[in-house]
Design a protein around this motif. Structure first.
Motif, PDB file in Angstrom:
ATOM      1  N   MET A   1      14.316  47.116  44.424  1.00 46.21           N
ATOM      2  CA  MET A   1      15.381  47.668  43.601  1.00 46.21           C
ATOM      3  C   MET A   1      16.672  47.836  44.399  1.00 46.21           C
ATOM      4  SD  MET A   1      16.103  48.609  40.612  1.00 46.21           S
ATOM      5  CE  MET A   1      17.164  49.608  39.675  1.00 46.21           C
ATOM      6  N   ILE A   2      16.544  48.276  45.653  1.00 49.08           N
ATOM      7  CA  ILE A   2      17.724  48.471  46.487  1.00 49.08           C
ATOM      8  C   ILE A   2      18.422  47.140  46.728  1.00 49.08           C
ATOM      9  CG2 ILE A   2      18.519  49.143  48.788  1.00 49.08           C
ATOM     10  CD1 ILE A   2      16.331  51.299  48.733  1.00 49.08           C
ATOM     11  N   LEU A   3      17.635  46.081  46.975  1.00 52.37           N
ATOM     12  CA  LEU A   3      18.214  44.755  47.185  1.00 52.37           C
ATOM     13  C   LEU A   3      18.981  44.305  45.948  1.00 52.37           C
ATOM     14  CD1 LEU A   3      18.512  42.336  49.063  1.00 52.37           C
ATOM     15  CD2 LEU A   3      16.395  41.434  48.112  1.00 52.37           C
ATOM     16  N   LEU A   4      18.429  44.569  44.769  1.00 54.70           N
ATOM     17  CA  LEU A   4      19.088  44.189  43.526  1.00 54.70           C
ATOM     18  C   LEU A   4      20.420  44.918  43.372  1.00 54.70           C
ATOM     19  CD1 LEU A   4      18.865  42.544  40.927  1.00 54.70           C
ATOM     20  CD2 LEU A   4      17.690  44.471  39.905  1.00 54.70           C
ATOM     21  N   LYS A   9      26.340  44.810  43.815  1.00 53.85           N
ATOM     22  CA  LYS A   9      27.550  45.380  44.414  1.00 53.85           C
ATOM     23  C   LYS A   9      28.331  44.328  45.189  1.00 53.85           C
ATOM     24  CE  LYS A   9      26.174  50.192  44.800  1.00 53.85           C
ATOM     25  NZ  LYS A   9      25.930  51.315  45.705  1.00 53.85           N
ATOM     26  N   ILE A  10      27.662  43.294  45.599  1.00 51.72           N
ATOM     27  CA  ILE A  10      28.319  42.196  46.311  1.00 51.72           C
ATOM     28  C   ILE A  10      28.794  41.141  45.316  1.00 51.72           C
ATOM     29  CG2 ILE A  10      27.916  40.265  47.899  1.00 51.72           C
ATOM     30  CD1 ILE A  10      25.942  42.180  49.373  1.00 51.72           C
ATOM     31  N   SER A  15      32.831  37.779  42.209  1.00 50.55           N
ATOM     32  CA  SER A  15      33.000  36.973  40.990  1.00 50.55           C
ATOM     33  C   SER A  15      34.230  37.441  40.212  1.00 50.55           C
ATOM     34  CB  SER A  15      31.745  37.008  40.122  1.00 50.55           C
ATOM     35  OG  SER A  15      31.403  38.324  39.779  1.00 50.55           O
ATOM     36  N   GLU A  16      34.477  38.742  40.209  1.00 45.51           N
ATOM     37  CA  GLU A  16      35.681  39.288  39.564  1.00 45.51           C
ATOM     38  C   GLU A  16      36.945  38.770  40.252  1.00 45.51           C
ATOM     39  OE1 GLU A  16      36.926  42.108  37.409  1.00 45.51           O
ATOM     40  OE2 GLU A  16      35.251  41.413  36.213  1.00 45.51           O
ATOM     41  N   ALA A  17      36.921  38.752  41.569  1.00 46.64           N
ATOM     42  CA  ALA A  17      38.082  38.268  42.322  1.00 46.64           C
ATOM     43  C   ALA A  17      38.339  36.793  42.016  1.00 46.64           C
ATOM     44  CB  ALA A  17      37.864  38.476  43.820  1.00 46.64           C
ATOM     45  N   LEU A  18      37.283  36.006  42.009  1.00 50.75           N
ATOM     46  CA  LEU A  18      37.424  34.582  41.695  1.00 50.75           C
ATOM     47  C   LEU A  18      37.936  34.394  40.273  1.00 50.75           C
ATOM     48  CD1 LEU A  18      37.059  31.685  42.685  1.00 50.75           C
ATOM     49  CD2 LEU A  18      34.687  31.785  41.866  1.00 50.75           C
ATOM     50  N   PHE A  19      37.412  35.180  39.360  1.00 57.14           N
ATOM     51  CA  PHE A  19      37.855  35.127  37.964  1.00 57.14           C
ATOM     52  C   PHE A  19      39.345  35.459  37.856  1.00 57.14           C
ATOM     53  CE2 PHE A  19      38.717  37.431  34.010  1.00 57.14           C
ATOM     54  CZ  PHE A  19      38.393  36.455  33.076  1.00 57.14           C
ATOM     55  N   SER A  20      39.760  36.499  38.552  1.00 57.98           N
ATOM     56  CA  SER A  20      41.160  36.925  38.517  1.00 57.98           C
ATOM     57  C   SER A  20      42.090  35.829  39.047  1.00 57.98           C
ATOM     58  CB  SER A  20      41.319  38.206  39.340  1.00 57.98           C
ATOM     59  OG  SER A  20      42.650  38.624  39.356  1.00 57.98           O
ATOM     60  N   ILE A  21      41.690  35.208  40.137  1.00 60.93           N
ATOM     61  CA  ILE A  21      42.488  34.119  40.714  1.00 60.93           C
ATOM     62  C   ILE A  21      42.545  32.939  39.744  1.00 60.93           C
ATOM     63  CG2 ILE A  21      42.518  32.378  42.552  1.00 60.93           C
ATOM     64  CD1 ILE A  21      41.248  34.587  44.365  1.00 60.93           C
ATOM     65  N   ALA A  22      41.398  32.595  39.184  1.00 53.75           N
ATOM     66  CA  ALA A  22      41.339  31.467  38.244  1.00 53.75           C
ATOM     67  C   ALA A  22      42.206  31.737  37.020  1.00 53.75           C
ATOM     68  CB  ALA A  22      39.894  31.210  37.825  1.00 53.75           C
ATOM     69  N   LYS A  23      42.198  32.969  36.565  1.00 57.42           N
ATOM     70  CA  LYS A  23      43.005  33.332  35.395  1.00 57.42           C
ATOM     71  C   LYS A  23      44.495  33.229  35.726  1.00 57.42           C
ATOM     72  CE  LYS A  23      43.078  36.587  31.627  1.00 57.42           C
ATOM     73  NZ  LYS A  23      42.345  37.654  30.974  1.00 57.42           N
ATOM     74  N   ASN A  96      24.765  33.107  42.818  1.00 54.03           N
ATOM     75  CA  ASN A  96      24.864  34.261  41.917  1.00 54.03           C
ATOM     76  C   ASN A  96      26.317  34.565  41.549  1.00 54.03           C
ATOM     77  OD1 ASN A  96      22.478  34.929  44.042  1.00 54.03           O
ATOM     78  ND2 ASN A  96      21.900  35.467  41.964  1.00 54.03           N
ATOM     79  N   ILE A  97      27.199  34.423  42.512  1.00 57.16           N
ATOM     80  CA  ILE A  97      28.623  34.652  42.255  1.00 57.16           C
ATOM     81  C   ILE A  97      29.135  33.627  41.252  1.00 57.16           C
ATOM     82  CG2 ILE A  97      30.930  34.545  43.304  1.00 57.16           C
ATOM     83  CD1 ILE A  97      29.574  35.764  45.866  1.00 57.16           C
ATOM     84  N   SER A  98      28.728  32.386  41.427  1.00 60.70           N
ATOM     85  CA  SER A  98      29.131  31.323  40.510  1.00 60.70           C
ATOM     86  C   SER A  98      28.621  31.598  39.095  1.00 60.70           C
ATOM     87  CB  SER A  98      28.596  29.978  41.010  1.00 60.70           C
ATOM     88  OG  SER A  98      28.925  28.953  40.118  1.00 60.70           O
TER      89      SER A  98
END
Length: 183
Positions: A1-4, A9-10, A15-23, A96-98
């Protein structure tokens, strides 16, 4: 559970940062395709994946190899993002980020990603009807259906959307019946 929890959190911030840049750059599809290509490449070449994930190899060497191999194939934004992942020792989460990035793009377009496991391939007409029902049920503009054939379902299908599973398969019905009998 901790790993998940650690993974989420990573994965989410990157993915949000990549999304923001892409947008900002209006490059949703370009970056999506680049990330899928890179992920496929790393999954199919196990030695390359190990090379990227091994902490004993210098980060700058990894970045140089990635840029040498992908500079003519990937968009510079994607290449820079992958370099950041390598530099921050997060490259093992690239798949996972992708995937999370793709979900964010679909959400932004009001498209729901729906995975469907079915006993046999649905006809085009059936898939279209299912798509319409799901659009109405989940109040979205569009749904993207991803089919996976699973003969062990016997008949029917399972729908996976967001955190929900809708099981209308014969296998599911039999398991439910078995549960009632053993209760």
């Amino acid at each position: 559970m901790i790993l998940l929890l650690t993974n989420s959190k990573i994965i989410y911030p990157y993915s949000e940062a990549l999304f923001s840049i892409a947008k900002d750059q209006e490059k949703f599809e370009v970056i999506k395709n680049d990330m899928e290509l890179f992920v496929t490449f790393t999954k199919n070449l196990n030695g390359f994946k190990k090379f990227l994930e091994t902490p004993l190899i210098n980060k700058n060497k990894k970045i140089k190899v990635v840029k040498d191999v992908f500079s003519k194939i990937l968009n510079s934004t994607t290449l820079n993002f992958i370099s950041i992942l390598i530099n921050k020792n997060r490259i093992m989460f690239v798949s996972n980020i992708s995937e999370k990035y793709n979900q964010l793009v679909l959400k932004d377009k009001s498209v729901k990603l729906v995975k469907i496991a079915c006993a046999r391939q649905l006809s085009e007409k059936q898939a279209q009807a299912l798509s319409e029902v799901l659009k109405h049920k989940f109040k979205c503009l569009s749904v993207k259906l991803i089919f996976n054939i699973e003969p062990e379902l016997i008949a029917g299908f399972k729908i996976f959307i967001e955190s929900q599973v809708i099981d209308v398969s014969l296998q599911g019905e039999l398991k439910e019946f078995e549960w009632y009998l053993t209760k």
